[in-house]
Design an enzyme around this catalytic site. Structure first.
Site, PDB file in Angstrom:
ATOM      1  CG  HIS A  96      44.588  43.226  48.955  1.00 43.69           C
ATOM      2  ND1 HIS A  96      45.417  43.868  49.866  1.00 43.69           N
ATOM      3  CD2 HIS A  96      45.124  43.453  47.730  1.00 43.69           C
ATOM      4  CE1 HIS A  96      46.408  44.440  49.227  1.00 43.69           C
ATOM      5  NE2 HIS A  96      46.251  44.208  47.921  1.00 43.69           N
ATOM      6  CB  CYS A  97      40.700  46.885  46.511  1.00 43.43           C
ATOM      7  SG  CYS A  97      40.317  47.681  44.933  1.00 43.43           S
ATOM      8  N   PRO A  98      43.302  45.487  44.570  1.00 40.51           N
ATOM      9  CG  PRO A  98      43.310  44.289  42.578  1.00 40.51           C
ATOM     10  CD  PRO A  98      42.629  44.354  43.913  1.00 40.51           C
ATOM     11  CG  ASN A 146      45.710  49.593  51.981  1.00 44.09           C
ATOM     12  OD1 ASN A 146      46.091  48.602  52.608  1.00 44.09           O
ATOM     13  ND2 ASN A 146      45.584  50.771  52.556  1.00 44.09           N
TER      14      ASN A 146
END
Length: 332
Positions: free
Chosen positions: A156-158, A162
């Protein structure tokens, strides 16, 4: 205490609060085709806004501090077109990575009726996620931020607010690539601009005062260097994951859960949308459409969960699977 994989499943089966499909509400009706995907996470939204702000700041410094005041119109025109094109592609890739469903598993499909419809045979097993009440197909993992199970979830990439998964990994790769390119381009232009200002009068090389110009250029240099290193590393790890057909989560679990992997070229073509072409670099062109999940995609063989030499599952491994339920069918 050492537990065999089947013992682990038996222990879970004895806990009625875990395996009661009737507690799962029926899955919601699917939304209309093209419904926008957006994660309402405060941290992710803030990081996405910061990303856009930093790109727009770079645009401001490049255009109004370096290119527009320049007397070399050919130099300004070429670099302006190239930088703005790369920045547009980077922001477009960011939007596609942020607003594309990464491959979410239907929520709430672990109902009693659906499990019975799979007609499990002896030795077959299905996994149910207790957090989103979904049956997890192979290579799917639950994201605590998205609150969904994601197919081929890498992480999960802030910064894109997403998950990076099966459907949006291409856009994330393009985003990191274009950010790295504009960062490198900005650093090169900053270097040339400093040389130009040292040779000429500082008051003539920018429409801003010399102290303001120096501060703006130093901030852009720091931003460009930081993002160049960060996005280059991310781009490299993502390309490696695609070529080896192994997500970041799978790489961490590889010691305990070995699996067969596909050829690297096939994985690359599926991620970027077919044979090599300019569409690979186009954020408006999607990856190959994943095949719809069939009944066999929900079911796994119990034997595949153990090591090939039938080594036992330790308590540590059982702890790693504590959030993952299973239903096993055995011979009476």
């Amino acid at each position: 205490m050492m537990l065999l994989p089947t013992h682990h499943f038996r222990d879970i089966e004895r806990k009625p609060e875990y395996l009661q499909p009737e507690k799962c509400v029926p899955p919601p009706h699917p939304g209309p085709v093209g419904t926008m995907w957006f994660i309402r996470d405060g941290c992710g939204i803030a990081c996405a806004i910061v990303t856009w702000f930093l790109v727009l700041y770079a645009e401001f410094v490049v255009l109004f501090v370096m290119l527009i005041p320049s007397r070399d119109y050919v130099y300004s025109s070429i670099n302006g077109i190239v930088f703005n094109l790369l920045a547009f592609l980077a922001l477009a890739s960011h939007c596609r990575a942020m607003l594309t469903d990464p491959g979410a598993v239907p929520k709430g499909n672990a109902t009693k009726e659906f499990i019975e419809s799979l007609q499990l045979k002896p030795g077959q097993v299905v996994y149910k996620c207790p957090k989103c009440c979904s049956i997890k197909p192979d290579r799917a993992h639950h994201c605590s931020v998205c609150k969904r199970c994601i197919r081929k979830m890498d992480h999960h990439c802030p910064w894109v607010n997403n998950c990076v998964g099966e459907n949006n990994q291409k856009y994330f790769v393009l985003f990191t690539m274009y950010i790295a390119l504009i960062s490198l381009h900005a650093l090169i232009m900053v270097g040339f601009h400093f040389l130009h200002c040292f040779e000429e009068d500082w008051t003539k090389c920018s429409s801003f005062s010399p102290p303001t110009t120096v501060i703006l250029l130093i901030l852009l240099c720091f931003e460009g260097l930081l993002f160049l290193i960060f996005t280059s590393v991310m781009f490299g790890t993502q390309v490696h994951s695609i070529c080896t057909d192994e997500t970041g989560i799978e790489r961490l679990k590889r010691k305990h859960q070995p699996r067969e992997r596909r050829g690297s070229w096939k994985s690359v073509k599926e991620t970027f949308g077919g044979d090599f072409s300019l569409n690979w670099f186009n954020p408006f062109s999607g990856p190959c459409d994943p095949e719809p999940l069939s009944d066999r995609d929900w079911v796994r063989q119990a034997a595949s969960l153990s090591e090939t030499d039938n080594t036992e599952t330790t308590e540590e491994q059982s702890e790693e699977r504590k959030d993952e339920d299973s239903v096993e069918v055995t011979d009476e």
